[in-house]
Each structure stands twice: as C-alpha cells, then as structure tokens.
Design a protein around this motif. Structure first.
Motif, PDB file in Angstrom:
ATOM      1  N   ALA A  63     -18.494  32.496  13.062  1.00 23.14           N
ATOM      2  CA  ALA A  63     -19.243  33.536  13.611  1.00 23.14           C
ATOM      3  C   ALA A  63     -20.570  33.796  12.523  1.00 23.14           C
ATOM      4  N   LEU A  64     -21.779  33.555  13.463  1.00 24.63           N
ATOM      5  CA  LEU A  64     -22.944  33.845  12.571  1.00 24.63           C
ATOM      6  C   LEU A  64     -23.683  34.784  13.025  1.00 24.63           C
ATOM      7  N   VAL A  65     -24.502  35.932  12.196  1.00 27.20           N
ATOM      8  CA  VAL A  65     -25.339  36.767  12.607  1.00 27.20           C
ATOM      9  C   VAL A  65     -26.407  36.554  12.080  1.00 27.20           C
ATOM     10  N   ASP A  66     -27.422  36.117  12.812  1.00 30.16           N
ATOM     11  CA  ASP A  66     -28.903  35.781  12.511  1.00 30.16           C
ATOM     12  C   ASP A  66     -28.672  34.347  11.500  1.00 30.16           C
ATOM     13  N   ASN A  67     -27.861  33.809  11.816  1.00 30.92           N
ATOM     14  CA  ASN A  67     -27.597  32.429  10.858  1.00 30.92           C
ATOM     15  C   ASN A  67     -26.801  32.904   9.699  1.00 30.92           C
ATOM     16  N   THR A  68     -26.535  33.947   9.564  1.00 33.80           N
ATOM     17  CA  THR A  68     -25.559  34.364   8.166  1.00 33.80           C
ATOM     18  C   THR A  68     -23.973  34.355   8.572  1.00 33.80           C
ATOM     19  N   PRO A  69     -23.222  33.557   7.618  1.00 31.81           N
ATOM     20  CA  PRO A  69     -21.865  33.480   8.101  1.00 31.81           C
ATOM     21  C   PRO A  69     -21.356  35.022   8.038  1.00 31.81           C
ATOM     22  N   ALA A  70     -20.535  35.395   9.199  1.00 32.13           N
ATOM     23  CA  ALA A  70     -19.986  36.933   9.368  1.00 32.13           C
ATOM     24  C   ALA A  70     -18.787  36.631   9.712  1.00 32.13           C
ATOM     25  N   GLY A  71     -17.967  35.728   9.833  1.00 26.96           N
ATOM     26  CA  GLY A  71     -16.511  35.694  10.136  1.00 26.96           C
ATOM     27  C   GLY A  71     -15.941  34.394  10.496  1.00 26.96           C
ATOM     28  N   PHE A  72     -14.727  33.986  10.436  1.00 28.55           N
ATOM     29  CA  PHE A  72     -14.171  33.073  11.083  1.00 28.55           C
ATOM     30  C   PHE A  72     -12.876  33.267  11.589  1.00 28.55           C
ATOM     31  N   ALA A  73     -12.283  32.392  12.603  1.00 28.73           N
ATOM     32  CA  ALA A  73     -11.085  32.427  13.037  1.00 28.73           C
ATOM     33  C   ALA A  73     -10.250  31.279  13.262  1.00 28.73           C
ATOM     34  N   GLU A  74      -9.276  31.017  12.907  1.00 32.62           N
ATOM     35  CA  GLU A  74      -8.454  29.917  13.218  1.00 32.62           C
ATOM     36  C   GLU A  74      -7.198  30.050  14.450  1.00 32.62           C
ATOM     37  N   PHE A  75      -7.070  29.066  15.201  1.00 33.39           N
ATOM     38  CA  PHE A  75      -6.108  29.255  16.316  1.00 33.39           C
ATOM     39  C   PHE A  75      -5.551  27.744  16.476  1.00 33.39           C
ATOM     40  N   GLU A  76      -4.103  27.945  16.425  1.00 40.36           N
ATOM     41  CA  GLU A  76      -3.202  26.934  16.484  1.00 40.36           C
ATOM     42  C   GLU A  76      -2.849  26.431  18.156  1.00 40.36           C
ATOM     43  N   PRO A  77      -2.463  25.304  18.718  1.00 39.65           N
ATOM     44  CA  PRO A  77      -2.437  25.166  20.035  1.00 39.65           C
ATOM     45  C   PRO A  77      -1.237  25.691  20.493  1.00 39.65           C
ATOM     46  N   ASP A  78      -0.219  26.227  19.543  1.00 40.18           N
ATOM     47  CA  ASP A  78       0.974  27.174  20.359  1.00 40.18           C
ATOM     48  C   ASP A  78       0.330  28.514  20.538  1.00 40.18           C
ATOM     49  N   GLY A  79      -0.909  28.959  20.240  1.00 40.67           N
ATOM     50  CA  GLY A  79      -1.112  30.389  20.703  1.00 40.67           C
ATOM     51  C   GLY A  79      -1.117  31.247  19.247  1.00 40.67           C
ATOM     52  N   HIS A  80      -0.930  30.589  17.989  1.00 36.69           N
ATOM     53  CA  HIS A  80      -0.943  31.156  16.910  1.00 36.69           C
ATOM     54  C   HIS A  80      -2.273  31.438  16.184  1.00 36.69           C
ATOM     55  N   ILE A  81      -2.779  32.718  16.026  1.00 33.17           N
ATOM     56  CA  ILE A  81      -3.806  33.076  15.308  1.00 33.17           C
ATOM     57  C   ILE A  81      -3.379  33.242  13.904  1.00 33.17           C
ATOM     58  N   ASP A  82      -3.877  32.108  13.148  1.00 31.54           N
ATOM     59  CA  ASP A  82      -3.405  32.106  11.725  1.00 31.54           C
ATOM     60  C   ASP A  82      -4.367  32.839  10.942  1.00 31.54           C
TER      61      ASP A  82
END
Length: 161
Positions: A63-82
């Motif tokens: 996630a970038l807000v005005d080109n500044t890194p603001a967040g991130f998320a990881e998702f695995e194929p089985d539905g797990h949000i790591d």
C-alpha cells in the motif's frame, strides 16, 4: 486521507527494505501498547535472508500513500493471511482495510472459501470490524517470550453444492 492517493500494487523485490521497516515500526510503535518491552524486542527482529525466502510463493501487496510505503499484506493460496502491517504514520487511515479488500478479492478469484489469520492483540479489533470471528486465543513462543494472538476466520464464499 481524502486528499491523499492510496494505491495497492503487487510487491516487487525493491520493496524489501520498506516491508521490513513497516513490520518493525508497527511492532515497536503500534503493538507496543499491547505487549511488554521484552515481547516487542523478541518479536521485532528480522533476518533478511529468511525474510526473502519466506516471501517466495506468496501473494504480497504494498500500500502506497502518495508514493510512500504505508503497509503491506501477505496471502497464501489456502486463505491464510500471514502478515498485514501498517506503518504507524498511516494507522487508522484505511490502509489496512484496503489491503484486506485486495486479499478478499484474490481469495474469491482463487476459490478460497474463507480467510484466516493469527491476529495480534493490537490487530484483533480491526479484524473483528472486518467480519472475522475469533476461534481461539493462543500463546506463541517467540525468542524466549510468549506472545498472545488470536486465531480468526472469515467465511467469504458459501460452499458449493
């Protein structure tokens, strides 16, 4: 954030340092309200080589807000949000919700019937507001400390008949 531009895009290798910084700052500054200093110190550690290996084969968004890194998320194929972490400067601005919407869309496209995660004490309320339910509290060992988190899930697709 009405005057700011929020963009969610796939992770690229050049995002490595930004994701590590977001992870560490989110723990050290945001989660520190819910965990002891010893727990924060045990949790907020990163080995770059392990971090790189662990990211392989996962869907990751920045996630970038005005080109500044603001967040991130990881998702695995089985539905797990790591992982779903937001930089403290962008907490409460909708960054986490936008990342979660992106994950939900990907899960639906892949046919995953549910999402599940192990939410920190800090993140539990966010996930509940997004429709997740708590399955169980658990105590997780981490470098000599014990961290409380919550197994949570959200049904996103009804089982097909």
């Amino acid at each position: 954030m009405s005057s700011s531009l929020l963009v969610i895009r796939p992770y690229v290798r050049d995002d490595l340092d930004a994701t590590i910084e977001i992870f560490l700052r989110a723990i050290q500054e945001t989660a520190s309200a819910d965990y002891t200093p010893a727990q924060v110190n045990a949790w907020a550690q990163v080995n770059k080589d392990s971090w790189i290996k662990r990211r392989q084969g996962r869907a990751i968004w920045m996630a970038l807000v005005d080109n500044t890194p603001a967040g991130f998320a990881e998702f695995e194929p089985d539905g797990h949000i790591d992982m779903l972490f937001v930089h403290p400067s962008f907490g409460g601005t909708g960054v986490a919700a936008a990342l979660l919407r992106t994950i939900e869309q990907a899960a639906i496209q892949r046919g995953a019937p549910q999402l599940f995660t192990e939410a920190s004490i800090t993140a539990r309320g966010f996930f509940e507001r997004q429709g997740f339910r708590t399955i169980a509290a658990q105590s997780v060992p981490c470098r000599g400390e014990s961290l409380t988190n919550y197994r949570m899930e959200k049904i996103i697709q009804a089982p097909s008949c």
